[in-house]
Scaffold this active site. Structure first.
Site, PDB file in Angstrom:
ATOM      1  N   GLY A 216       5.799  -3.727   4.676  1.00  0.00           N
ATOM      2  CA  GLY A 216       4.972  -4.972   5.321  1.00  0.00           C
ATOM      3  C   GLY A 216       3.631  -4.700   5.515  1.00  0.00           C
ATOM      4  O   GLY A 216       2.938  -3.972   4.424  1.00  0.00           O
ATOM      5  N   ASP A 250       8.896 -10.884  -3.028  1.00  0.00           N
ATOM      6  CA  ASP A 250       9.227 -11.226  -4.316  1.00  0.00           C
ATOM      7  C   ASP A 250       8.101 -11.023  -5.211  1.00  0.00           C
ATOM      8  O   ASP A 250       8.594 -10.705  -6.477  1.00  0.00           O
ATOM      9  CB  ASP A 250       9.706 -12.803  -4.344  1.00  0.00           C
ATOM     10  CG  ASP A 250      11.110 -13.045  -3.587  1.00  0.00           C
ATOM     11  OD1 ASP A 250      11.932 -11.879  -3.372  1.00  0.00           O
ATOM     12  OD2 ASP A 250      11.169 -14.105  -2.970  1.00  0.00           O
TER      13      ASP A 250
END
Length: 302
Positions: A216, A250
């Site tokens: 992240g 993604d």
């Protein structure tokens, strides 16, 4: 390359914060976006420069029609897509004021896909990118067929919740390159507390080409195997203004796979994927947020 996976219609609701149990909040707005991990990654790979065939399953309904048309409009080969009477999958996504998301997926037609829907043989040297929003036996069958044809399978082990140890072991063994986040790495290693993401990447890279652990806002770590050792690496996240984190993983996966297909080394492919994921966070939605190759290259310029 071939992308095998899910396609969903995303129903995105924007609200200042997520509701507590039993609480009702007023949202700011809602929108419909084409989504699903498989379709998102197919679009990401295509925009990143790859020629993409997509294998998935859609309902014979308006959502299915829209998703099919969207993929075709991206220049993705949609001929392998199966259509069924089962309704198209949907995802209910809440996005809070910080851009963080919470997602509930109703698989629908995605779970109608079977190993019999796969090609009888995979072309030699195919890069296969797959995830887990479709039945696991389909993923394992595709990975086995691709390995037999001398291809490279990149497995994004997501979502991972609820899978038993035997299934996790089979998925780990099926991948040539593993792509996971920290929680998924913990599941694959059967550990509630990772010593470190770097150590997890090294452990997961054993007996395969590489393992990547996305972090992240903290960036990404990876470990790549060579003839004599496993070499780790780390990249920080690009500083960007975060609007919506939906689809960032993604974007990373699709761009990374596109780089691998054109022969990039693991470190270069990770850098390419890392930039794509950062750019996706600056835009709303999943597929609409996927960046193009020239945008990724521009962010990587010194």
């Amino acid at each position: 390359m071939i992308v095998l996976g899910s396609a969903n219609m995303d129903i995105v609701v924007r609200t200042e914060r997520a509701p507590h149990a039993g609480e009702t909040l007023l949202g700011h707005d809602y929108a419909f976006y084409p989504g699903g991990k498989g379709a998102n990654q197919a679009v990401a790979a295509r925009r990143a420069g790859a020629e993409v065939r997509f294998i998935g399953c859609l309902g014979r309904d308006s959502y299915g029609d829209k998703l099919y048309q969207t993929l075709a409009a991206e220049g993705i080969d949609t001929r392998p897509i199966i259509r069924t009477a089962i309704p198209t999958g949907v995802a209910i996504i809440t996005v809070d004021g910080t851009g963080e998301n919470r997602i509930i997926v109703i698989p629908g037609a995605n779970h109608a896909l079977t190993p019999a829907d796969l090609p009888e043989t995979f072309p030699s040297g195919t890069v296969l990118l797959a995830q887990l929003e479709i039945p696991i036996p389909v993923v394992l069958a595709a990975a086995a067929a691709n390995r037999a044809a001398g291809g490279t399978t990149i497995l994004n082990v997501s979502p991972v919740a609820g899978l038993d140890p035997a299934t996790l072991a089979a998925l780990r063994d099926a991948a040539d390159i593993l792509l996971v986040n920290e929680a998924e790495a913990s599941c694959l290693l059967a550990s509630d507390h990772l010593a470190s993401p770097e150590a997890a990447a090294i452990d997961l890279a054993a007996d395969r080409r590489a393992a990547i652990v996305t972090l992240g806002a903290a960036g990404v770590v990876w470990a790549a195997s060579n003839a004599t050792s496993v070499v780790p690496g780390h990249l920080p996240c690009h500083p960007v203004t975060v609007i919506d984190t939906t689809g960032c993983g993604d974007a990373f996966a699709g761009a990374f796979a596109a780089a691998i297909e054109r022969g990039a080394a693991i470190q270069s492919a990770v850098a390419f994927g890392n930039a794509a994921g950062a750019l996706a966070a600056t835009r709303h939605g999943a597929q609409p947020a996927m960046p193009r190759a020239d945008e990724i290259a521009a962010l990587l310029e010194p």
